[in-house]
Design a protein around this motif. Structure first.
Motif, PDB file in Angstrom:
ATOM      1  N   CYS A 100      13.061  54.225  25.783  1.00 51.76           N
ATOM      2  CA  CYS A 100      11.869  53.493  26.255  1.00 51.76           C
ATOM      3  C   CYS A 100      11.846  53.360  27.778  1.00 51.76           C
ATOM      4  CB  CYS A 100      11.845  52.089  25.667  1.00 51.76           C
ATOM      5  SG  CYS A 100      11.657  52.033  23.900  1.00 51.76           S
ATOM      6  N   TRP A 103      12.038  48.514  31.447  1.00 57.97           N
ATOM      7  CA  TRP A 103      10.977  47.495  31.396  1.00 57.97           C
ATOM      8  C   TRP A 103      10.295  47.473  30.049  1.00 57.97           C
ATOM      9  CZ3 TRP A 103      10.975  43.682  34.542  1.00 57.97           C
ATOM     10  CH2 TRP A 103      11.511  43.839  35.819  1.00 57.97           C
ATOM     11  N   ARG A 104       9.983  48.663  29.563  1.00 60.18           N
ATOM     12  CA  ARG A 104       9.286  48.717  28.278  1.00 60.18           C
ATOM     13  C   ARG A 104      10.194  48.199  27.160  1.00 60.18           C
ATOM     14  NH1 ARG A 104       6.595  53.296  30.565  1.00 60.18           N
ATOM     15  NH2 ARG A 104       8.338  54.655  30.075  1.00 60.18           N
ATOM     16  N   PHE A 216       5.986  51.994  23.138  1.00 60.35           N
ATOM     17  CA  PHE A 216       6.936  51.697  24.206  1.00 60.35           C
ATOM     18  C   PHE A 216       7.715  52.924  24.673  1.00 60.35           C
ATOM     19  CE2 PHE A 216       6.215  47.838  21.868  1.00 60.35           C
ATOM     20  CZ  PHE A 216       6.089  46.881  22.849  1.00 60.35           C
ATOM     21  N   ARG A 218       8.944  56.280  26.319  1.00 55.44           N
ATOM     22  CA  ARG A 218       8.541  57.026  27.525  1.00 55.44           C
ATOM     23  C   ARG A 218       7.834  58.306  27.055  1.00 55.44           C
ATOM     24  NH1 ARG A 218      13.071  57.748  31.093  1.00 55.44           N
ATOM     25  NH2 ARG A 218      14.332  56.164  30.099  1.00 55.44           N
TER      26      ARG A 218
ATOM     27  N   LEU B 234       0.595  53.233  26.397  1.00 56.21           N
ATOM     28  CA  LEU B 234       1.433  52.353  27.200  1.00 56.21           C
ATOM     29  C   LEU B 234       0.710  51.085  27.647  1.00 56.21           C
ATOM     30  CD1 LEU B 234       3.349  55.006  29.330  1.00 56.21           C
ATOM     31  CD2 LEU B 234       4.058  53.891  27.232  1.00 56.21           C
ATOM     32  N   ALA B 237       1.282  47.393  25.023  1.00 53.83           N
ATOM     33  CA  ALA B 237       2.428  46.501  24.827  1.00 53.83           C
ATOM     34  C   ALA B 237       2.276  45.136  25.519  1.00 53.83           C
ATOM     35  CB  ALA B 237       3.697  47.211  25.268  1.00 53.83           C
ATOM     36  N   SER B 272      -2.336  45.773  32.669  1.00 55.07           N
ATOM     37  CA  SER B 272      -1.708  46.754  31.764  1.00 55.07           C
ATOM     38  C   SER B 272      -2.343  48.126  31.934  1.00 55.07           C
ATOM     39  CB  SER B 272      -1.888  46.330  30.309  1.00 55.07           C
ATOM     40  OG  SER B 272      -1.277  45.114  30.091  1.00 55.07           O
ATOM     41  N   ALA B 276      -0.147  51.179  33.190  1.00 52.36           N
ATOM     42  CA  ALA B 276       0.021  52.330  32.295  1.00 52.36           C
ATOM     43  C   ALA B 276      -0.641  53.573  32.893  1.00 52.36           C
ATOM     44  CB  ALA B 276      -0.574  52.022  30.924  1.00 52.36           C
TER      45      ALA B 276
END
Lengths: 231, 332
Positions: A100, A103-104, A216, A218, B234, B237, B272, B276
């Protein structure tokens, strides 16, 4: 049989900063709890009541749920509780964090923990007994590991006639057993309506939240997962 | 020199099939008598190459501009020349493409160089050449040639702009190639950076990208990341986490969540999306806002990412503050 560690290396070569930070901070907070319990039990009791998840307080709009939902993830009720959670975190979170990014992964960890707390609170909404621990978050990490690395090899340990053995067991056996055990326990609780001291529902809540892992990952890990070349 | 005798001899030789002899004689005649129409016309007949035939007829037409025989024949020769040129270009391009596909880049490059020397207006050859040469400066030059031949090609223009922008920032250039799915070129660029890096840090960064590229090439049929999917995926989340926190704060009753937290949720959404978006720097939305380079400029990407982080963090801090305020006073 006890799982000991993940034998496979990181693919993206990241140092697991978040995992280490969570491990160190959780252990430090637990040591603080132990010290407080020995020196000032009243304060310790207040700490648990306030920073642990008390369902009735959380269900109230005037409650302090949002903070305790977070803080309870770092509190534990005993050495075995702490060791169980931290061992599972140590084994399973390194590669999930690697897939991930730091941070994620930290958001994923909190999200799973929060989902565990929410399910636990909704099930025992009238209870005034606080619950503690990173159960939901750790279960979420284990679930994510199962999704991403089902064939991961986990070094385990057991004794056979006083002789120690260290076999490498596939992750799906270990996580599958954990999931099955929790589901059976939940069914048991559901039918017997017994009071319980283990956050089985929190485990299942966290486990359910692990499905969000795809939000999440990458980009590279995501491509690899769906390209079927292994995350 | 008696040109009339020589001309008769040359014509006789031509008629007898002694083309070489006739050709040499006629060359001699036109050298001494450049305005000899008959000599030029006969020379166009016996010339060995198409170019020489055309040159002879063009000379003949300079002397007699309305000669119908010369005009008709020249037209045929021009058509023939065009067909031959087209065939030759196609042949060269086929060979170059085959060489490129089999990994013989240098060979492809030399064929393409020959092609553009011979056929300067071959846009495809210039384009292919830009894809086979390593030096970004040369790539820019080749692309400029291609673009001058077809200024309406917007894709070409975009590519040229990107190359010009990043010709001195090779890591970003490699990223561009990687995002476009041109793995071999991206690898070349990263290897060049690694070889010429001034510092250990620069070399380590290039090595890191080479390793990532190697991992990507393991994925079958990888054609680059889908920027919209990455961006959407992304973005969710932090929004999901905030929504759950707000729900818990309101005691699981959305009506009990303070309006300030609802408003702050907008900040989380925007943050976000911005954060992202840095993972999809060449998304069409960024290109519409910042031009063809999108968010590929590292500094710009950092600014947008930082703004996103701040916009996400502020509502979380507000939420935690509001929740702390609710903690029982006896705790303190």
């Amino acid at each position: 049989m006890f799982p000991l560690n993940d034998t496979e290396s990181n693919r993206y070569g990241n140092f697991p900063f978040v995992t280490v930070t969570i491990l160190v901070s959780t252990v430090a907070i637990f040591l603080f709890e132990v010290r407080l319990m020995q020196t000032d039990f009243v304060k310790f009791y207040i700490l648990l009541r306030s920073l642990g998840v008390t369902p009735r307080a959380m269900m109230s709009p005037d409650g302090w749920g949002a903070v305790s939902a977070l803080t309870s993830l770092f509190l534990h009720g005993g050495w075995l509780h702490l060791l169980g959670n931290m061992l599972a975190l140590f084994i399973f979170s390194r590669r999930v964090e690697d897939a991930c990014g730091a941070w994620r992964f930290s958001i994923f960890y909190l999200l799973c923990g929060l989902c565990g707390v929410i399910v636990d609170v909704l099930i025992r909404s009238d209870s005034v007994m606080p619950s503690l621990g990173a159960n939901g978050a750790v279960a979420g990490v284990m679930g994510a590991y199962l999704i991403l690395f089902p064939m991961g090899r986990i070094r385990s340990f057991f004794f056979a006639w006083f002789v120690p053995f260290f076999p490498q067991v596939r992750a799906f056996w270990i996580v599958g057993y954990f999931l099955l055990f929790n589901m059976l326990s939940v069914f048991d609780l559901f039918y017997t309506r017994a009071d319980f001291f283990v956050g089985y529902w929190a485990h299942l809540g966290g486990f359910l939240a692990c499905l969000s892992i795809f939000f999440f990952l990458r980009p590279e890990a995501y491509q690899r997962y769906f390209g079927r070349v292994g995350v | 020199m008696d040109t009339s005798t020589s001309l008769s001899t040359a014509i006789a030789a031509a008629r007898a099939g002694k083309r070489r002899e006739a050709h040499d004689l006629l060359r001699l005649i036109v050298k001494h008598q450049p305005s000899n129409l008959a000599a030029w016309l006969w020379l166009s007949d016996v010339a060995e190459t198409l170019d020489e035939q055309i040159a002879a007829l063009e000379s003949a037409l300079l002397i007699a501009p309305h000669n119908p025989q010369a005009m008709a024949r020249l037209e045929t020769l021009y058509a023939q020349q065009e067909t031959t040129a087209k065939e030759r270009q196609q042949e060269l391009m086929r060979t170059a493409e085959a060489a490129r596909r089999t990994g013989h880049t240098k060979e492809a490059q030399s064929i393409l160089l020959r092609t553009v020397e011979e056929f300067e207006n071959n846009q495809t050859a210039w384009l292919m050449l830009s894809e086979t040469i390593d030096d970004p400066q040369d790539q820019v030059a080749a692309l400029e040639h291609a673009f001058n031949l077809n200024p309406k090609n917007t894709r070409l223009k975009a590519r040229l702009t990107l190359l010009k922008r990043f010709k001195n920032d090779w890591l970003s250039l490699g990223d561009l190639y990687r995002d476009d799915g041109q793995m071999a070129r991206a690898r070349d660029v990263y290897f060049t950076v690694a070889a010429h890096a001034q510092s250990e840090l620069g070399r380590a960064e290039a090595d890191r990208r080479i390793a990532a590229l190697n991992r990507l090439t393991e994925i079958p049929d990888f054609k680059g990341f889908d920027p919209t999917l990455t961006w959407f995926r992304l973005s969710l989340a932090p929004i999901a986490l905030y929504s759950l926190f707000a729900l818990v704060f309101g005691g699981f009753d959305p009506a009990q969540i303070p309006s300030l937290l609802y408003a702050a949720g907008g900040s989380v959404v925007i943050g976000s999306v911005l954060l992202a978006g840095t993972a999809a720097p060449r998304h069409i939305v960024w290109q519409l806002i910042f031009g063809v380079v999108g968010l590929s400029v590292p500094a710009l990407r950092r600014i947008i990412g930082l703004t996103g982080i701040l916009l996400i963090l502020a509502p979380y801090i507000l939420l935690v503050n509001m929740a702390i305020a609710r903690l029982p006073s006896y705790l303190f």
